[in-house]
Enzyme design. Structure first.
Site, mmCIF file in Angstrom:
data_model
loop_
_atom_site.group_PDB
_atom_site.id
_atom_site.type_symbol
_atom_site.label_atom_id
_atom_site.label_comp_id
_atom_site.label_asym_id
_atom_site.label_seq_id
_atom_site.Cartn_x
_atom_site.Cartn_y
_atom_site.Cartn_z
ATOM 1 N N SER A 1 42.178 52.789 75.126
ATOM 2 C CA SER A 1 43.363 53.213 74.376
ATOM 3 C C SER A 1 44.588 53.213 75.302
ATOM 4 O O SER A 1 44.938 52.164 75.836
ATOM 5 C CB SER A 1 43.094 54.575 73.735
ATOM 6 O OG SER A 1 44.080 54.866 72.776
ATOM 7 N N ASP B 1 38.605 51.681 63.339
ATOM 8 C CA ASP B 1 39.510 52.474 64.181
ATOM 9 C C ASP B 1 40.814 52.729 63.421
ATOM 10 O O ASP B 1 41.577 51.798 63.160
ATOM 11 C CB ASP B 1 39.759 51.681 65.473
ATOM 12 C CG ASP B 1 40.650 52.400 66.463
ATOM 13 O OD1 ASP B 1 41.460 53.253 66.043
ATOM 14 O OD2 ASP B 1 40.533 52.096 67.666
ATOM 15 N N HIS C 1 37.428 54.839 67.177
ATOM 16 C CA HIS C 1 38.206 54.867 68.426
ATOM 17 C C HIS C 1 37.552 55.772 69.478
ATOM 18 O O HIS C 1 38.118 55.998 70.531
ATOM 19 C CB HIS C 1 39.606 55.407 68.085
ATOM 20 C CG HIS C 1 40.667 55.133 69.101
ATOM 21 N ND1 HIS C 1 41.255 53.897 69.260
ATOM 22 C CD2 HIS C 1 41.275 55.933 70.021
ATOM 23 C CE1 HIS C 1 42.174 53.949 70.218
ATOM 24 N NE2 HIS C 1 42.205 55.172 70.703
#
Lengths: 290, 290
Positions: free
Chosen positions: A156, A233, A269
């Site tokens: 991320s 996600d 995620h």
């Protein structure tokens, strides 16, 4: 040794070592974890061997603990004989006004850049910390680390950090990979929020945007870049990650390696996603490191 | 379906499903996680297959989340095609005086027994919950579960629970294993504290002590029992676990399987330990389940 060792925990035949130190770059105390694979410490019958190093940069709100506990990189680092460094994601406890107000800005959200705006520029220099200060301190303290074999990955915001640091310093890193990276921060809400407060002109912004950096890449590294994204996600769906922009830019650039974007059906995620594909990422890096 | 499904998360090719339900045995709402390996859910081109089931009982202070996030049973459950059930460790929110005062008694510390003393006996019936109510609800709701192939394992207090439940019901479970189990609770501080408040006479205590139970075992199960303990485990050093008492009792008993106690050099009591040897435990159970 410039570090205080606060714990040493057996994990997959190796040791997870918890370290703490004063950072001159960030002007605060920083914690990190380092995983040493089996055979990293000298015994009566053996001298210390030398191992390649993989940095794992974590995402928003995380510390170096989250992935060490939940990412499941260690079994594969043990298998391939790779040291993993898990740094923190921002300076801590600097008492800057507004530092604790958002989960996606300030504490836990350093974005791996050097801030140029007041009041952030005194402490928020995670780019220099990860690229310069921390490696120097580690390599000076741990003879097990081979500074000529180093790679970088992240998740991320840390995937953004890994891509940016790799593309700006590809002579220092053998390979790069990312889970769910913020791939074009100038074009997404997270990046616009952070960059507009940490940085000045758009020219500064582009120095920390992987999609901009690969367009103008002129280095020599030919390694493939592995990127995994989950189709479930919510941040991907909300256009925070934009990996397709990075892939499109790479195709028009002088970067000679392949950018391998894999869309993983239904994954989210979280660390459940990272752990599920950690073996592939360690294998990717082992091709270049071992 | 007697459960509310609160989340479904992709993990190692399968799905971690978060469930919530009202327990009539515990008289409160309970949460749990269930990991379904790849192929557990019907698609347009396939019907639902049937999978064996492994219960993982967690230790003091934990919920069903800790091991699902940090234990790394899932990659090996995916490999062997085993469903894992992660229940909680006690009733929750029953508003009993003293319930929240200790980390090793009350909430998060149900000890997998049926309490007989006031004020605990109304709610603290984790034994019946794990052995009777939860399996009935699960098998009635999920056709993927094969009630004829069930095994049980656990960690610390959950290792105690797994050994006790297995020895008292070995016709219901194919196999048993434990990490760092409280193996002789009548002889250790944790067990004495819990049993003296939850239970009455010493005769009652012995019904929930694995070392006592194996002495008088008269069932038919011949499976080996696998136990891992870390030599760096401070609770082991403090005589809270006492696995040697269980092994000694097993040698004089009619239990026909081997009790395989492995002392793992330098490992502690944490999920770093569990994750490091999770593959071995899943392989142990797969021998009896698959």
């Amino acid at each position: 040794m410039k570090f205080d060792q606060t714990a040493k925990i057996a994990s997959f035949g190796g040791q997870l070592v918890k370290l703490s130190h004063e950072s001159s770059t960030l002007k605060c105390k920083m914690d990190l974890n380092v995983y040493f694979p089996p055979g990293s410490f000298a015994t009566a019958s053996s001298s210390i061997a030398s191992f390649p190093i993989l940095y794992f940069l974590s995402g928003l709100t995380c510390t170096g603990n989250n992935c060490a506990e939940k990412g499941f990189l260690q079994p594969w680092a043990a298998k391939h004989g790779i040291i993993i460094v898990y740094p923190d994601t921002s300076p801590r406890g600097c008492n800057i006004e507004g530092e604790e107000e958002s989960w996606d800005f300030g504490t836990g959200a350093g974005f791996y850049l050097n801030a140029t705006k007041v009041p952030w520029k005194t402490n928020y220099n995670m780019y220099d910390y990860i690229v310069e200060e921390l490696p120097q301190l580690l390599y000076g303290s741990f003879k097990q680390m081979d500074p000529t074999r180093v790679s970088i990955m992240g998740h991320s915001m840390g995937g953004h950090g890994a891509l940016v640091i790799y593309l700006k310093n590809s002579e220092k890193y053998k390979s790069c990979s990312a889970f769910s990276p913020i791939s074009n921060p100038m074009q997404c809400p997270w990046g616009k929020k952070a960059f507009s407060s940490y940085l000045g002109s758009v020219n500064e912004w582009s120095q920390y945007d992987a999609t901009e950096l690969i367009k103008y890449y002129n280095g020599e590294n030919t390694s493939d870049i592995l990127i995994d994204i989950g189709t479930g996600d919510s941040f991907y769906k909300d256009q925070q990650l934009l990996p397709e922009n990075f892939v499109a830019a790479s195709k028009k650039s002088k970067y000679k390696g392949d950018v391998k974007l894999r869309l993983q059906d239904d994954y989210d995620h979280s660390y459940y996603f990272i752990s599920s594909f950690a073996a592939d990422h360690l294998e990717h890096h082992a091709r270049y490191l071992v």
